[in-house]
Design a protein around this motif. Structure first.
Motif, PDB file in Angstrom:
ATOM      1  N   UNK A  92       7.736  -1.488  -0.902  1.00 56.43           N
ATOM      2  CA  UNK A  92       7.333  -2.061   0.385  1.00 56.43           C
ATOM      3  C   UNK A  92       6.578  -1.001   1.181  1.00 56.43           C
ATOM      4  N   UNK A  93       5.346  -0.737   0.776  1.00 51.78           N
ATOM      5  CA  UNK A  93       4.564   0.340   1.395  1.00 51.78           C
ATOM      6  C   UNK A  93       3.245  -0.158   1.978  1.00 51.78           C
ATOM      7  N   UNK A 113       5.905   9.199   5.114  1.00 50.20           N
ATOM      8  CA  UNK A 113       5.488   9.750   6.399  1.00 50.20           C
ATOM      9  C   UNK A 113       4.066  10.289   6.317  1.00 50.20           C
ATOM     10  N   UNK A 114       3.727  10.946   5.221  1.00 51.61           N
ATOM     11  CA  UNK A 114       2.371  11.478   5.073  1.00 51.61           C
ATOM     12  C   UNK A 114       1.342  10.362   5.057  1.00 51.61           C
ATOM     13  N   UNK A 115       1.659   9.250   4.421  1.00 49.62           N
ATOM     14  CA  UNK A 115       0.746   8.106   4.399  1.00 49.62           C
ATOM     15  C   UNK A 115       0.455   7.623   5.817  1.00 49.62           C
ATOM     16  N   UNK A 118      -1.788  10.135   7.675  1.00 45.00           N
ATOM     17  CA  UNK A 118      -3.181  10.023   7.236  1.00 45.00           C
ATOM     18  C   UNK A 118      -3.820   8.742   7.756  1.00 45.00           C
ATOM     19  N   UNK A 119      -3.045   7.666   7.803  1.00 45.50           N
ATOM     20  CA  UNK A 119      -3.559   6.420   8.367  1.00 45.50           C
ATOM     21  C   UNK A 119      -3.936   6.609   9.827  1.00 45.50           C
ATOM     22  N   UNK A 120      -3.069   7.266  10.588  1.00 41.61           N
ATOM     23  CA  UNK A 120      -3.373   7.519  11.998  1.00 41.61           C
ATOM     24  C   UNK A 120      -4.639   8.367  12.136  1.00 41.61           C
ATOM     25  N   UNK A 121      -4.764   9.389  11.308  1.00 41.90           N
ATOM     26  CA  UNK A 121      -5.944  10.255  11.379  1.00 41.90           C
ATOM     27  C   UNK A 121      -7.219   9.484  11.062  1.00 41.90           C
ATOM     28  N   UNK A 134       7.574  15.433   4.275  1.00 38.90           N
ATOM     29  CA  UNK A 134       6.743  14.306   4.695  1.00 38.90           C
ATOM     30  C   UNK A 134       5.933  13.680   3.565  1.00 38.90           C
ATOM     31  N   UNK A 135       5.746  14.387   2.471  1.00 38.74           N
ATOM     32  CA  UNK A 135       5.029  13.795   1.350  1.00 38.74           C
ATOM     33  C   UNK A 135       5.849  12.802   0.562  1.00 38.74           C
ATOM     34  N   UNK A 136       7.174  12.821   0.721  1.00 36.95           N
ATOM     35  CA  UNK A 136       8.030  11.926  -0.070  1.00 36.95           C
ATOM     36  C   UNK A 136       9.017  11.118   0.762  1.00 36.95           C
TER      37      UNK A 136
END
Length: 470
Positions: A92-93, A113-115, A118-121, A134-136
């Motif tokens: 569910x991502x 969290x990293x996704x 990056x989406x916000x950026x 944050x990568x996992x």
């Protein structure tokens, strides 16, 4: 009933994990807890989560929700009896909505969290939560544990970053509270029940998160100090001079840095000299022209002149600043390489931090519990959160016979002292399996009764993440 077949009917073949390949999902990140499961499912939608929970409710089967499994208190590990279904949110991502006009993003719980960062950026915004994992780690787990991290000083913890959630209750009903409202006075703020509840009240499946203006100016400093008291004084000065630009204020003991430099080859000390304490300070601002470097140089310069600070390094490039943050973020991995950590995640009134740490060390030494170990400290001193670590080298820990008793005794001294100084036994890691007894001890009476009343109202049979928190 054939449970596996019934679950397969709900989540499909891709939604079931072969138990023969499931060991990483049945062990916590630290390797302290090992569990078993009746089944492990990976639903791909809220409807599938609802179906799984309804099925488990019908047959009185416990459910353990799991995100990225990066927690530090065993909160996502099932018990050893093998009766529970583990529900992983990995599939569910999806991103449901980006609303730049409202500065919000609606995402599913399995997004890392990293996704989300990056989406916000990608839309010229910032999602400020920042953790070493944050990568996992997944946002559902971040919400369920009320995660903190390095930017709480400016932006608050997860509780302050969530506007709405969608959750599936233990009986399979879905509550859609995905409202992107900053003001809403219509009764109880139900989302707050689920934030920090560690999956004991239901399963968070999606959330509306706050976005902030992207940060375009940064200034970073690595400051050497001779005491934790000096860090508290410098924090007050930085707040007075830098205001809201002060984003991070991280304190590390020399003992912690020595472990990092020894265990992680690509790290080195930015300063010459073994000062007892180091601060990592960061300022940030949405404006390209904000005078952050000047502000930071002024406050650090004054601290050097009057002896409050002993030395300082101010990086002149993004890569140099990133190298400093790498040292801060790699501490947990370095400690695992070095030995066995007995870690307490405490929070204190900021003014009480130095005295509490000194008193705790004295009591641990007097009790004879830390022979051959090192005292390490690292934390977000700007919001009062310190990770107090007793680190035993591998060869020393191998000779300890009463390991569980030793862990418990160390924790009791740290926690008793913390509470005496007006603090909390856990600031951001949560309760999980590791601290249930401490919660019952330190949160007695009316406060604990209210927690249990909420649990009884939403999960009367205690099937959601049993053995955790309460």
């Amino acid at each position: 009933m054939n449970l596996i077949e019934a679950l397969r009917d709900i989540v499909g073949p891709a939604g079931l994990i072969d138990l023969a390949d499931a060991e990483p999902l049945l062990t916590d990140w630290r390797g302290r807890y090992h569990g078993k499961a009746r089944a492990i499912v990976r639903p791909a939608s809220t409807a599938q989560v609802a179906g799984v929970l309804a099925l488990c409710a019908e047959h009185d089967i416990p459910v353990v929700p799991q995100g990225g499994n990066t927690g530090l208190v065993g909160g996502a590990t099932p018990s050893e009896d093998g009766t529970a279904v583990v529900l992983c949110l990995t599939r569910m991502n999806g991103v449901r909505k980006v609303d730049t006009g409202n500065d919000t993003v609606t995402v599913e719980a399995g997004c890392t969290l990293q996704q989300i960062q990056e989406l916000a950026a990608s839309v010229d915004r910032l999602f400020p939560l920042s953790l070493a994992s944050e990568g996992s780690c997944q946002i559902g787990g971040n919400i369920s544990t009320n995660a903190g991290g390095t930017a709480v000083l400016r932006y608050g913890n997860m509780r302050a970053l969530v506007l709405g959630i969608e959750a599936v209750l233990p009986d399979g009903r879905v509550w859609n509270g995905l409202r992107g409202l900053r003001k809403d006075n219509t009764g109880y703020d139900l989302k707050q029940l689920f934030i920090g509840a560690e999956g004991t009240l239901g399963v968070i499946t999606a959330a509306v998160l706050k976005l902030f203006p992207a940060l375009r100016s940064h200034a970073t400093a690595w400051v050497a100090l001779d005491s934790a008291d000096a860090a508290i004084t410098l924090l007050s000065r930085c707040r007075a001079v830098c205001g809201d630009a002060l984003t991070s204020f991280e304190l590390m003991s020399r003992s912690q840095l020595d472990v990092v430099y020894q265990e992680v080859p690509d790290t080195r000390d930015p300063l010459d000299g073994a000062t007892p304490w180091v601060l990592l300070i960061e300022l940030a601002d949405p404006s390209h022209s904000a005078p952050l470097q000047t502000m930071l140089e002024n406050v650090i310069g004054a601290a050097l002149e009057d002896g409050l600070a002993l030395d300082a390094a101010l990086p002149s490039s993004e890569s140099q600043a990133a190298a400093l943050w790498h040292i801060r973020h790699i501490v947990s991995e370095a400690n695992v390489r070095f030995g066995h950590s007995v870690t307490q995640d405490i929070s204190l009134p900021i003014s009480q931090i130095p005295q509490c740490l000194a008193q705790t060390e004295a009591r641990l030494l007097s009790a004879g519990l830390v022979d051959g170990a090192r005292f390490l400290y690292v934390g977000h001193v700007g919001d009062g959160n310190i990770h107090s670590i007793v680190l035993f080298p591998h060869d020393v820990w191998a000779k300890v016979d009463d390991r569980e008793a030793r862990i418990e005794a160390i924790g009791k001294i740290v926690n008793d002292t913390t509470v005496e100084f007006g603090g909390s036994i856990t600031a951001e890691h949560g309760i999980g399996r590791a601290h249930r007894a401490e919660l019952a001890h330190y949160r007695r009476g009316v406060e604990l009764d209210m927690m249990r009343a909420v649990k009884q109202a939403l999960d009367p049979k205690g099937r959601m993440n049993p053995g955790k928190l309460l």
